[in-house]
Design an enzyme around this catalytic site. Structure first.
Site, short mmCIF file in Angstrom:
data_model
loop_
_atom_site.label_atom_id
_atom_site.label_comp_id
_atom_site.label_asym_id
_atom_site.label_seq_id
_atom_site.Cartn_x
_atom_site.Cartn_y
_atom_site.Cartn_z
N LYS A 217 32.66 34.28 32.52
CA LYS A 217 33.10 35.63 32.92
C LYS A 217 33.57 36.36 31.68
O LYS A 217 34.47 35.88 30.97
CB LYS A 217 34.23 35.48 33.92
CG LYS A 217 34.46 36.65 34.83
CD LYS A 217 35.50 36.25 35.87
CE LYS A 217 35.82 37.35 36.83
NZ LYS A 217 36.97 36.99 37.67
C1 E4P Z 1 37.51 39.17 40.41
O1 E4P Z 1 36.79 38.36 39.90
C2 E4P Z 1 38.93 39.28 40.14
O2 E4P Z 1 39.42 37.99 39.91
C3 E4P Z 1 39.75 39.82 41.31
O3 E4P Z 1 38.94 40.10 42.43
C4 E4P Z 1 40.71 40.87 40.96
O4 E4P Z 1 41.42 41.26 42.10
P1 E4P Z 1 42.82 41.99 42.07
O5 E4P Z 1 42.59 43.44 41.85
O6 E4P Z 1 43.39 41.73 43.43
O7 E4P Z 1 43.63 41.35 40.98
#
Ligand code: E4P
Length: 223
Positions: A83
């Protein structure tokens, strides 16, 4: 639509995986911090429990650091998706990893243009953060619609999958499914809520009460 769990919490991962609900996992440094301990242990365990794609995020902000970290992350398993953030260096790393056959999830996507560029750089997944857009008064789901429309355009052959991230509640999930998103990644609390309906509980309570009444007339009855 595939369902990923957005967590580094092993208990939740095991719980939903045992129900057959999980196609993969997404994590990020904040989710690792939330669990505490050494993230290496979590990464090792998650990649063992889950057969599907597990997104593990780099923390370097420049290209060579991302490449080193991504390669280290891939040692946890063949199912690791690297990622990377939606930055110029992130796109360059995405291009390099994907040219080597290493799948990439480009995270922190907040516009259709960013999604288009990440797809161009070879991303397996783009992660638009819909909840965070809603939080600032923009329509997160509209972004999913726009990206779907672009990726499905008959003149293009975009294979990148739309991974709907920053999901806040079950309505987000239904809306993403109606649009035809490829994946949603859900906090455990959202997946818990999706299973529940008050009428299911009332119905089951009634069935069990009637069964008890039936049995009270004949205690030997059993299924
Ligand atoms: C996605 O890969 C992220 O880890 C996540 O969905 C972020 O979500 P949040 O806005 O609740 O932190």
């Amino acid at each position: 639509m595939k369902i990923f769990l957005d967590t580094a919490n092993l208990e939740s991962i095991r719980k939903f995986n045992d129900m057959g609900l999980l196609d993969g996992i997404t994590t990020n440094p904040s989710l690792m911090f939330k669990e505490g301990g050494n993230p290496k242990d979590a990464m090792e365990e998650i990649t063992k429990i889950i057969k599907g794609d597990v997104s593990l995020e780099v923390v370097s902000t420049e290209y060579s650091g991302m490449m080193e970290e991504g390669k280290r992350l891939r040692q946890y398993g063949e199912n690791v998706v690297v990622k990377v953030p939606m930055t110029p260096d992130g796109l360059k790393a995405c291009k390099s990893f994907s040219s080597e056959g290493i799948p990439v999830n480009v995270t922190l996507i907040f516009s259709a243009n960013q999604a288009l560029l990440a797809a161009k750089a070879g991303a397996k997944y783009v992660s638009p953060f819909i909840g965070r857009l809603d939080d600032i008064g923009q329509d997160g789901m509209k972004l999913i619609e726009d990206i779907r429309k672009i990726f499905d355009h008959k003149h293009y052959e975009i294979k990148t999958q739309i991974l709907v991230a920053s999901v806040r509640h079950p309505v987000h999930v239904v809306d993403a499914a109606k649009i035809g998103a490829d994946v949603v990644t859900l906090p455990p609390a959202v997946l818990d809520k999706m299973m529940l309906h008050p009428l299911t509980k009332i119905g089951l309570d009634n069935f069990l009460a009637d069964w008890d009444k039936l049995k009270s007339g004949n205690p030997d009855i059993q299924i």
